[in-house]
Design a protein around this motif. Structure first.
Motif, short mmCIF file in Angstrom:
data_model
loop_
_atom_site.label_atom_id
_atom_site.label_comp_id
_atom_site.label_asym_id
_atom_site.label_seq_id
_atom_site.Cartn_x
_atom_site.Cartn_y
_atom_site.Cartn_z
N SER A 174 0.84 -1.21 0.00
CA SER A 174 0.00 0.00 0.00
C SER A 174 0.87 1.25 0.00
O SER A 174 2.06 1.21 0.31
N TYR A 175 0.24 2.37 -0.34
CA TYR A 175 0.85 3.69 -0.19
C TYR A 175 -0.26 4.67 0.14
O TYR A 175 -1.44 4.31 0.17
N ILE A 176 0.11 5.92 0.44
CA ILE A 176 -0.88 6.94 0.79
C ILE A 176 -0.96 7.96 -0.35
O ILE A 176 0.05 8.51 -0.78
N LEU A 177 -2.17 8.20 -0.79
CA LEU A 177 -2.41 9.18 -1.84
C LEU A 177 -3.46 10.17 -1.34
O LEU A 177 -4.60 9.80 -1.08
N HIS A 178 -3.04 11.42 -1.14
CA HIS A 178 -3.93 12.48 -0.65
C HIS A 178 -4.67 12.05 0.62
O HIS A 178 -5.87 12.28 0.78
N ASP A 221 1.52 14.73 -0.60
CA ASP A 221 0.47 14.22 -1.49
C ASP A 221 0.58 12.71 -1.67
O ASP A 221 -0.42 11.99 -1.68
N GLN A 222 1.82 12.23 -1.82
CA GLN A 222 2.07 10.80 -1.95
C GLN A 222 3.10 10.38 -0.90
O GLN A 222 4.11 11.06 -0.72
N GLN A 223 2.83 9.27 -0.24
CA GLN A 223 3.72 8.78 0.81
C GLN A 223 3.99 7.30 0.59
O GLN A 223 3.06 6.49 0.52
N TYR A 224 5.28 6.95 0.49
CA TYR A 224 5.68 5.56 0.26
C TYR A 224 6.69 5.14 1.33
O TYR A 224 7.52 5.94 1.78
N PHE A 225 6.62 3.87 1.70
CA PHE A 225 7.66 3.26 2.55
C PHE A 225 7.96 1.89 1.97
O PHE A 225 7.06 1.06 1.82
#
Length: 373
Positions: A174-178, A221-225
């Motif tokens: 998963s990642y975070i978008l807005h 705006d976009q968050q990845y790990f």
């Protein structure tokens, strides 16, 4: 007002011994405790020690009563974390856990004054991009964090790590978008060259509570790990352990994970024997005064426990000097810590370790689009 007496459970452990020494050098009264006696700090006049079994309620309550702040460095935290946390919060003292295993419930259900995210991951992994984002940007469009290598943690900490990755507060692939958690598909059959590892790596994305908190605080705006693995065999092994962690109750899962870990060590003479070398890499892309820029950061460690303990000690120092920073509920150490610590980290590194944070051309960023399907 300041708080002076700091109790450290597991004061002689992998992380606890470094946090203990740091706080002693800073002049705090430290009460160390664990089952087995330790003599590392006997020369400090501001140090005292008591033997304790945290499963003995009377001993634990007596210890907590003497402290203003209690740090839990006992491993495995999945067995003892909640017991210690409940005892500390019942006495209305501040509870600090460098991991987040004591807080398996949702954030809104945490009672008392509790602090997490003040270790390596979570902790330093959020602190670095958090401070850089606030210092270097007006707006963050994309945050990408990578971690990998071998950190040489204890078997108990390894079990905690797997159980933490298997709990409901973690979202794999998963990642975070807005602000929304979205699925992210990665081609795990392909390896990639990176600026932070000498080997080609396989990427595996995940989002946990600390990643979500960081995204909210910096407004990315976009968050990845991404976790980076050197080979498919290692990734498969970790995935099997994650299945164990999600399939059974924590105590049963922990025993299964520990058994499989030792089986792997017996079968593979090189597993767990690698030279310790852990890396944390991040890229922030955004704007400053209308100018688009990219900041990259790399931290390479040969002794993760030392910096983790020092980071923990710095968070505790900040809390002891300004206890009003800790509110009722769940607090995050990377938010509490003084931003000036970013400049101090380099002074706490040893030979062969380094931290580099610098602006790079946008074109030189890691093209995550190449490995996202």
């Amino acid at each position: 007002m300041s708080l002076n007496t700091i109790g450290i459970l597991g004061c002689g452990g992998h992380i606890g011994k470094y946090a203990t020494e740091k706080l002693l050098r800073l002049g705090f009264q430290v009460l160390g405790a664990q089952r087995n006696s330790v003599t590392y700090f006997d020369d400090y006049k501001n140090y005292s020690f008591t033997n304790i079994d945290v499963m003995d309620k009377g001993q634990l309550d007596g210890f907590v009563e003497k402290c203003d702040i209690v740090i839990n460095c006992i491993s495995p935290s999945h067995l003892y974390g909640k017991i210690v946390k409940d005892a500390v919060c019942k006495k209305d003292k501040i509870y600090i856990d460098p991991s987040d295993m004591s807080f398996e419930q949702e954030e809104r259900n945490v009672t008392g004054k509790c602090v997490t995210s003040c270790g390596y991951i979570p902790g330093i992994s959020e602190f670095l991009p958090y401070i850089v984002a606030h210092k270097q940007f007006d707006k963050i469009r994309r945050t990408v964090i990578y971690q990998g290598g071998f950190d040489g943690c204890s078997p108990g900490a390894f079990v905690d790590m797997i159980l933490g990755a298997a709990n409901k507060n973690l979202f794999g692939d998963s990642y975070i978008l807005h602000g929304n958690i979205c699925p992210l598909s990665i081609n795990i059959k392909k390896t990639y060259e990176t600026p932070f590892s000498k080997n080609k790596v396989i990427f595996k994305p995940l989002i946990n509570r600390d990643t979500i908190r960081l995204q909210k605080k910096i407004g990315s705006d976009q968050q990845y790990f991404f976790c980076a693995y050197d080979n498919m065999e290692t990734l498969r092994f970790f995935m099997k352990l994650l299945i164990e962690g999600s399939r059974y109750e924590s105590n049963v899962a922990a025993e299964n994970i520990k058994r499989k870990l030792y089986e792997r060590i017996e079968q593979d003479e090189t597993f767990g024997k690698e030279e310790v070398g852990a890396y944390l890499f991040f890229e922030l892309i955004g704007e400053k005064s209308g100018y688009e820029k990219c900041i990259s950061g790399k931290l390479f460690l040969k002794n993760v426990n030392r910096l983790c303990g020092n980071f923990l000690g710095e968070v505790v120092k900040e809390i002891a000097m300004s206890p009003g920073k800790v509110l009722s509920g769940l607090n995050y150490g990377f938010e509490i810590l003084n931003p000036e610590y970013l400049e101090k980290i380099s002074t706490e590194l040893e030979n062969g370790e380094y931290m580099k944070i610098n602006e790079i051309p946008i074109k030189n960023k890691i093209a995550i689009e190449e490995f996202i399907r």
